[in-house]
Design a protein around this motif. Sequence first.
Motif, PDB file in Angstrom:
ATOM      1  N   MET A 107      10.708   6.449  36.546  1.00  0.00           N
ATOM      2  CA  MET A 107      10.250   7.588  37.324  1.00  0.00           C
ATOM      3  C   MET A 107      10.684   8.903  36.690  1.00  0.00           C
ATOM      4  O   MET A 107       9.969   9.909  36.765  1.00  0.00           O
ATOM      5  N   GLY A 108      11.857   8.895  36.047  1.00  0.00           N
ATOM      6  CA  GLY A 108      12.303  10.107  35.377  1.00  0.00           C
ATOM      7  C   GLY A 108      11.364  10.516  34.256  1.00  0.00           C
ATOM      8  O   GLY A 108      11.009  11.688  34.121  1.00  0.00           O
ATOM      9  N   SER A 109      10.958   9.532  33.474  1.00  0.00           N
ATOM     10  CA  SER A 109      10.028   9.792  32.372  1.00  0.00           C
ATOM     11  C   SER A 109       8.665  10.216  32.893  1.00  0.00           C
ATOM     12  O   SER A 109       8.039  11.154  32.375  1.00  0.00           O
ATOM     13  N   ARG A 110       8.194   9.541  33.932  1.00  0.00           N
ATOM     14  CA  ARG A 110       6.887   9.867  34.507  1.00  0.00           C
ATOM     15  C   ARG A 110       6.897  11.257  35.132  1.00  0.00           C
ATOM     16  O   ARG A 110       5.949  12.039  34.961  1.00  0.00           O
ATOM     17  N   GLU A 111       7.961  11.586  35.852  1.00  0.00           N
ATOM     18  CA  GLU A 111       8.058  12.909  36.458  1.00  0.00           C
ATOM     19  C   GLU A 111       8.057  13.991  35.377  1.00  0.00           C
ATOM     20  O   GLU A 111       7.386  15.030  35.508  1.00  0.00           O
ATOM     21  N   HIS A 112       8.781  13.753  34.295  1.00  0.00           N
ATOM     22  CA  HIS A 112       8.838  14.718  33.195  1.00  0.00           C
ATOM     23  C   HIS A 112       7.440  14.942  32.613  1.00  0.00           C
ATOM     24  O   HIS A 112       7.027  16.086  32.365  1.00  0.00           O
ATOM     25  N   SER A 113       6.695  13.846  32.415  1.00  0.00           N
ATOM     26  CA  SER A 113       5.331  13.946  31.882  1.00  0.00           C
ATOM     27  C   SER A 113       4.431  14.736  32.824  1.00  0.00           C
ATOM     28  O   SER A 113       3.658  15.599  32.389  1.00  0.00           O
ATOM     29  N   GLN A 114       4.526  14.455  34.123  1.00  0.00           N
ATOM     30  CA  GLN A 114       3.689  15.154  35.089  1.00  0.00           C
ATOM     31  C   GLN A 114       4.060  16.633  35.209  1.00  0.00           C
ATOM     32  O   GLN A 114       3.171  17.479  35.393  1.00  0.00           O
ATOM     33  N   ARG A 115       5.331  16.951  35.086  1.00  0.00           N
ATOM     34  CA  ARG A 115       5.723  18.358  35.150  1.00  0.00           C
ATOM     35  C   ARG A 115       5.154  19.133  33.956  1.00  0.00           C
ATOM     36  O   ARG A 115       4.786  20.308  34.076  1.00  0.00           O
ATOM     37  N   LYS A 116       5.067  18.475  32.800  1.00  0.00           N
ATOM     38  CA  LYS A 116       4.463  19.132  31.637  1.00  0.00           C
ATOM     39  C   LYS A 116       2.960  19.305  31.807  1.00  0.00           C
ATOM     40  O   LYS A 116       2.342  20.115  31.120  1.00  0.00           O
ATOM     41  N   SER A 117       2.366  18.534  32.728  1.00  0.00           N
ATOM     42  CA  SER A 117       0.926  18.620  32.985  1.00  0.00           C
ATOM     43  C   SER A 117       0.609  19.476  34.206  1.00  0.00           C
ATOM     44  O   SER A 117      -0.556  19.612  34.573  1.00  0.00           O
ATOM     45  N   CYS A 118       1.634  20.038  34.838  1.00  0.00           N
ATOM     46  CA  CYS A 118       1.439  20.859  36.034  1.00  0.00           C
ATOM     47  C   CYS A 118       1.225  22.309  35.593  1.00  0.00           C
ATOM     48  O   CYS A 118       2.077  23.183  35.772  1.00  0.00           O
ATOM     49  N   ARG A 119       0.054  22.541  34.988  1.00  0.00           N
ATOM     50  CA  ARG A 119      -0.265  23.828  34.373  1.00  0.00           C
ATOM     51  C   ARG A 119      -1.698  24.222  34.707  1.00  0.00           C
ATOM     52  O   ARG A 119      -2.475  23.407  35.193  1.00  0.00           O
ATOM     53  N   GLN A 120      -2.036  25.476  34.380  1.00  0.00           N
ATOM     54  CA  GLN A 120      -3.400  25.959  34.579  1.00  0.00           C
ATOM     55  C   GLN A 120      -4.248  25.818  33.323  1.00  0.00           C
ATOM     56  O   GLN A 120      -5.454  26.050  33.365  1.00  0.00           O
ATOM     57  N   THR A 121      -3.604  25.463  32.206  1.00  0.00           N
ATOM     58  CA  THR A 121      -4.300  25.243  30.943  1.00  0.00           C
ATOM     59  C   THR A 121      -3.814  23.934  30.339  1.00  0.00           C
ATOM     60  O   THR A 121      -2.708  23.479  30.653  1.00  0.00           O
ATOM     61  N   PRO A 122      -4.611  23.296  29.463  1.00  0.00           N
ATOM     62  CA  PRO A 122      -4.198  22.024  28.872  1.00  0.00           C
ATOM     63  C   PRO A 122      -2.898  22.175  28.072  1.00  0.00           C
ATOM     64  O   PRO A 122      -2.698  23.198  27.427  1.00  0.00           O
ATOM     65  N   PRO A 123      -2.027  21.145  28.165  1.00  0.00           N
ATOM     66  CA  PRO A 123      -2.200  19.881  28.884  1.00  0.00           C
ATOM     67  C   PRO A 123      -2.030  20.050  30.388  1.00  0.00           C
ATOM     68  O   PRO A 123      -1.073  20.660  30.847  1.00  0.00           O
ATOM     69  N   MET A 124      -2.960  19.467  31.139  1.00  0.00           N
ATOM     70  CA  MET A 124      -2.942  19.615  32.591  1.00  0.00           C
ATOM     71  C   MET A 124      -3.567  18.391  33.248  1.00  0.00           C
ATOM     72  O   MET A 124      -4.400  17.705  32.652  1.00  0.00           O
ATOM     73  N   SER A 125      -3.136  18.128  34.468  1.00  0.00           N
ATOM     74  CA  SER A 125      -3.642  16.982  35.227  1.00  0.00           C
ATOM     75  C   SER A 125      -4.533  17.432  36.369  1.00  0.00           C
ATOM     76  O   SER A 125      -4.374  18.526  36.916  1.00  0.00           O
ATOM     77  N   PHE A 126      -5.484  16.547  36.729  1.00  0.00           N
ATOM     78  CA  PHE A 126      -6.363  16.747  37.876  1.00  0.00           C
ATOM     79  C   PHE A 126      -6.166  15.597  38.849  1.00  0.00           C
ATOM     80  O   PHE A 126      -5.837  14.479  38.449  1.00  0.00           O
ATOM     81  N   LEU A 127      -6.407  15.874  40.117  1.00  0.00           N
ATOM     82  CA  LEU A 127      -6.284  14.859  41.154  1.00  0.00           C
ATOM     83  C   LEU A 127      -7.569  14.770  41.966  1.00  0.00           C
ATOM     84  O   LEU A 127      -8.225  15.783  42.221  1.00  0.00           O
ATOM     85  N   LEU A 128      -7.916  13.543  42.358  1.00  0.00           N
ATOM     86  CA  LEU A 128      -8.927  13.324  43.392  1.00  0.00           C
ATOM     87  C   LEU A 128      -8.180  13.025  44.679  1.00  0.00           C
ATOM     88  O   LEU A 128      -7.337  12.127  44.716  1.00  0.00           O
TER      89      LEU A 128
ATOM     90  N   SER B  33      -6.830  12.346  36.355  1.00  0.00           N
ATOM     91  CA  SER B  33      -7.203  12.475  34.948  1.00  0.00           C
ATOM     92  C   SER B  33      -6.353  13.571  34.330  1.00  0.00           C
ATOM     93  O   SER B  33      -5.784  14.404  35.045  1.00  0.00           O
ATOM     94  N   ARG B  34      -6.272  13.564  33.003  1.00  0.00           N
ATOM     95  CA  ARG B  34      -5.489  14.578  32.298  1.00  0.00           C
ATOM     96  C   ARG B  34      -6.231  14.997  31.039  1.00  0.00           C
ATOM     97  O   ARG B  34      -6.895  14.171  30.400  1.00  0.00           O
ATOM     98  N   VAL B  35      -6.141  16.271  30.695  1.00  0.00           N
ATOM     99  CA  VAL B  35      -6.721  16.757  29.441  1.00  0.00           C
ATOM    100  C   VAL B  35      -5.631  17.433  28.620  1.00  0.00           C
ATOM    101  O   VAL B  35      -4.742  18.107  29.171  1.00  0.00           O
ATOM    102  N   THR B  36      -5.679  17.231  27.308  1.00  0.00           N
ATOM    103  CA  THR B  36      -4.732  17.862  26.394  1.00  0.00           C
ATOM    104  C   THR B  36      -5.493  18.450  25.216  1.00  0.00           C
ATOM    105  O   THR B  36      -6.623  18.051  24.922  1.00  0.00           O
ATOM    106  N   ARG B  37      -4.863  19.387  24.542  1.00  0.00           N
ATOM    107  CA  ARG B  37      -5.483  20.019  23.391  1.00  0.00           C
ATOM    108  C   ARG B  37      -5.494  19.095  22.186  1.00  0.00           C
ATOM    109  O   ARG B  37      -4.711  18.149  22.102  1.00  0.00           O
ATOM    110  N   LEU B  38      -6.393  19.390  21.244  1.00  0.00           N
ATOM    111  CA  LEU B  38      -6.513  18.630  20.007  1.00  0.00           C
ATOM    112  C   LEU B  38      -6.264  19.544  18.816  1.00  0.00           C
ATOM    113  O   LEU B  38      -6.807  20.647  18.763  1.00  0.00           O
ATOM    114  N   PRO B  39      -5.453  19.105  17.852  1.00  0.00           N
ATOM    115  CA  PRO B  39      -5.210  19.925  16.665  1.00  0.00           C
ATOM    116  C   PRO B  39      -6.508  20.200  15.905  1.00  0.00           C
ATOM    117  O   PRO B  39      -7.323  19.298  15.689  1.00  0.00           O
ATOM    118  N   ASN B  40      -6.716  21.445  15.528  1.00  0.00           N
ATOM    119  CA  ASN B  40      -7.856  21.863  14.700  1.00  0.00           C
ATOM    120  C   ASN B  40      -9.208  21.668  15.373  1.00  0.00           C
ATOM    121  O   ASN B  40     -10.247  21.647  14.692  1.00  0.00           O
TER     122      ASN B  40
END
Length: 220
Positions: free
Chosen positions: A30-51, A63-70
């Motif tokens: 849960m510690g690792s998962r919470e850390h990942s979700q906190r990094k996705s709790c943003r208004q720009t990618p990387p960010m998570s969406f909820l239904l 779902s989650r979206v993250t940026r791609l290099p180049n």
Amino acid sequence: MTISFVTLHDREDLLMKSATFLNTEWPRSMGSREHSQRKSCRQTPPMSFLLLETETDEIIGHSRVTRLPNRETALWIESVMIKKDQRGRGLGKFLMLETEKWMIENGYDEGFLATEDQCRFYESIGYENCDPIVHSTTATCVFAAMDHFQKAAAANPSIPSTSSSSSTNSSTSVSSSAPIPPPPPPPKMVTRSTSPISKHIDVNITDHQYMRKRIKPFDQ
């Protein structure tokens, strides 16, 4: 049932519930998962969406979206999941289309992903197979480091290069004499009994098929 599509940033109060939700499909600490979700709790990618089921605020999709290099106008889509007892009702398609709608509205026109067992599902909504690409899964530190070095270089244009012509020639010589690496191993064949999106899947499918989609505005 009324469904709403929201960003995790707008519903930060559901962060821990979203971590628990994802752990039902992909268990980790849960510690690792919470850390990942906190990094996705943003208004720009990387960010998570909820239904959400609107009346109860129950999480039924993610779902989650993250940026791609180049790839400035492309995003990597991952952690796509529908609650087990809600699968087979078209919610996976709805979740993906809402995610893509957000991408278009924010200047992105291409999506990439990888799947073990949902090729047919993603093909049905316009994705096609592609070669593997370099991607970063919620690694905000990667892009932060890139931004840091770019700003440092811009602020200190007089800093000399650490490499000399002799070292360059030396590395070139070594590189040219190095043996050609062997080809990668063939794709691993796996069998799964469950899927994060659909109730029914094929077995003995290829591990991690990369897929892409050119996303067009929805009024076209």
